[in-house]
Design a protein around this motif. Structure first.
Motif, PDB file in Angstrom:
ATOM      1  N   SER A  49       0.832  -1.195   0.000  1.00  0.00           N
ATOM      2  CA  SER A  49       0.000   0.000   0.000  1.00  0.00           C
ATOM      3  C   SER A  49       0.866   1.244   0.000  1.00  0.00           C
ATOM      4  O   SER A  49       2.030   1.217   0.400  1.00  0.00           O
ATOM      5  CB  SER A  49      -0.922   0.011   1.224  1.00  0.00           C
ATOM      6  OG  SER A  49      -0.162  -0.051   2.414  1.00  0.00           O
ATOM      7  N   VAL A  50       0.281   2.340  -0.460  1.00  0.00           N
ATOM      8  CA  VAL A  50       0.986   3.620  -0.471  1.00  0.00           C
ATOM      9  C   VAL A  50       1.244   4.076   0.959  1.00  0.00           C
ATOM     10  O   VAL A  50       2.278   4.639   1.283  1.00  0.00           O
ATOM     11  CB  VAL A  50       0.154   4.670  -1.235  1.00  0.00           C
ATOM     12  CG1 VAL A  50       0.764   6.053  -1.108  1.00  0.00           C
ATOM     13  CG2 VAL A  50       0.063   4.278  -2.712  1.00  0.00           C
ATOM     14  N   TYR A  51       0.261   3.798   1.837  1.00  0.00           N
ATOM     15  CA  TYR A  51       0.366   4.228   3.228  1.00  0.00           C
ATOM     16  C   TYR A  51       0.623   3.032   4.122  1.00  0.00           C
ATOM     17  O   TYR A  51       0.224   1.915   3.819  1.00  0.00           O
ATOM     18  CB  TYR A  51      -0.928   4.928   3.670  1.00  0.00           C
ATOM     19  CG  TYR A  51      -1.112   6.254   3.000  1.00  0.00           C
ATOM     20  CD1 TYR A  51      -0.676   7.424   3.608  1.00  0.00           C
ATOM     21  CD2 TYR A  51      -1.687   6.332   1.746  1.00  0.00           C
ATOM     22  CE1 TYR A  51      -0.824   8.644   2.980  1.00  0.00           C
ATOM     23  CE2 TYR A  51      -1.840   7.550   1.110  1.00  0.00           C
ATOM     24  CZ  TYR A  51      -1.409   8.699   1.732  1.00  0.00           C
ATOM     25  OH  TYR A  51      -1.544   9.908   1.110  1.00  0.00           O
ATOM     26  N   MET A  52       1.278   3.284   5.231  1.00  0.00           N
ATOM     27  CA  MET A  52       1.502   2.213   6.183  1.00  0.00           C
ATOM     28  C   MET A  52       1.458   2.770   7.593  1.00  0.00           C
ATOM     29  O   MET A  52       1.560   3.973   7.808  1.00  0.00           O
ATOM     30  CB  MET A  52       2.857   1.550   5.941  1.00  0.00           C
ATOM     31  CG  MET A  52       4.035   2.447   6.251  1.00  0.00           C
ATOM     32  SD  MET A  52       5.535   1.531   6.521  1.00  0.00           S
ATOM     33  CE  MET A  52       5.171   0.707   8.042  1.00  0.00           C
ATOM     34  N   ARG A  53       1.288   1.889   8.560  1.00  0.00           N
ATOM     35  CA  ARG A  53       1.385   2.258   9.961  1.00  0.00           C
ATOM     36  C   ARG A  53       2.788   1.905  10.417  1.00  0.00           C
ATOM     37  O   ARG A  53       3.223   0.762  10.259  1.00  0.00           O
ATOM     38  CB  ARG A  53       0.380   1.475  10.819  1.00  0.00           C
ATOM     39  CG  ARG A  53      -1.030   1.568  10.311  1.00  0.00           C
ATOM     40  CD  ARG A  53      -1.625   2.943  10.566  1.00  0.00           C
ATOM     41  NE  ARG A  53      -2.759   3.147   9.696  1.00  0.00           N
ATOM     42  CZ  ARG A  53      -2.707   3.876   8.590  1.00  0.00           C
ATOM     43  NH1 ARG A  53      -1.618   4.470   8.219  1.00  0.00           N
ATOM     44  NH2 ARG A  53      -3.779   4.048   7.866  1.00  0.00           N
TER      45      ARG A  53
END
Length: 197
Positions: free
Chosen positions: A28-32
């Motif tokens: 994903s483009v975003y991560m935690r």
């Protein structure tokens, strides 16, 4: 002050079962990034898991000792665990979910991604959350040495969530009034979806 200056130093000094690492790559483009729980920063892993779901990549560094888990804390500018850095490097933007002290239910919002920060402030406020900037510059997520800045964009978001808010959001469902875990998750996902358009 942190007991260890790097993950390598921590790993060579602690028992292997003193901590656990979760690294889930959803491409994903975003991560935690670098959420920690269980007596290091309780509640942050549970919140990060809820937000990530099956949409976002997830990285957790979790304390598992019966006591002394605060020894496992490594400040973000020194955090260099390899699988975490690899996951950050494969994402455009990392979102660090961290815990801070506080008896009020507050989200201290920081980081270098100003567009997403502004969107998050709006969606959180619509969800009924109190948003602020932490007075301590070390907790504002603006240091370029922060391990979460190693994403492709070089921009990241950092949440410092007070203990009171973490306890509230992760407590067992009961007759609660006010913002819920679902509101928290929805606020973040809404802001991210607006940025991705």
């Amino acid at each position: 002050m942190d007991r260890y200056k790097s993950f390598k130093e921590l790993a060579s000094s602690e028992e292997p079962n003193a901590f656990g690492i979760v690294a889930v790559d959803q491409h994903s483009v975003y991560m935690r990034c670098r959420s920690t729980r269980r007596k290091i920063e309780p509640g942050t892993s549970e919140l990060a898991r809820a937000v990530a779901g099956e949409l976002f990549s997830l990285y957790l560094f979790e304390g598992r000792k019966s006591a002394g888990n605060s020894d496992l804390h490594i400040t973000s500018t020194n955090f260099d665990e390899p699988s975490g850095l690899s996951l950050v490097g494969g994402s455009d933007v990392a979102i660090a979910m961290r815990g801070c002290q506080g008896s009020d239910e507050v989200i201290y919002l920081g980081g270098k991604h100003r567009v997403l920060t502004d969107k998050l402030a709006k969606t959180f406020k619509r969800g009924g959350f109190v948003i602020d900037v932490h007075r301590n510059p070390m907790l504002q997520g603006t240091d370029r040495r922060n391990s979460c800045n190693r994403g492709r964009s070089g921009m990241w978001i950092q949440f410092e969530l007070t203990r009171a808010l973490r306890d509230w959001l992760t407590s067992a469902p009961r007759e609660k009034t006010g913002s819920t875990l679902s509101d928290f998750v929805d606020a973040i996902r809404e802001a991210v979806s607006e940025i991705e358009k």
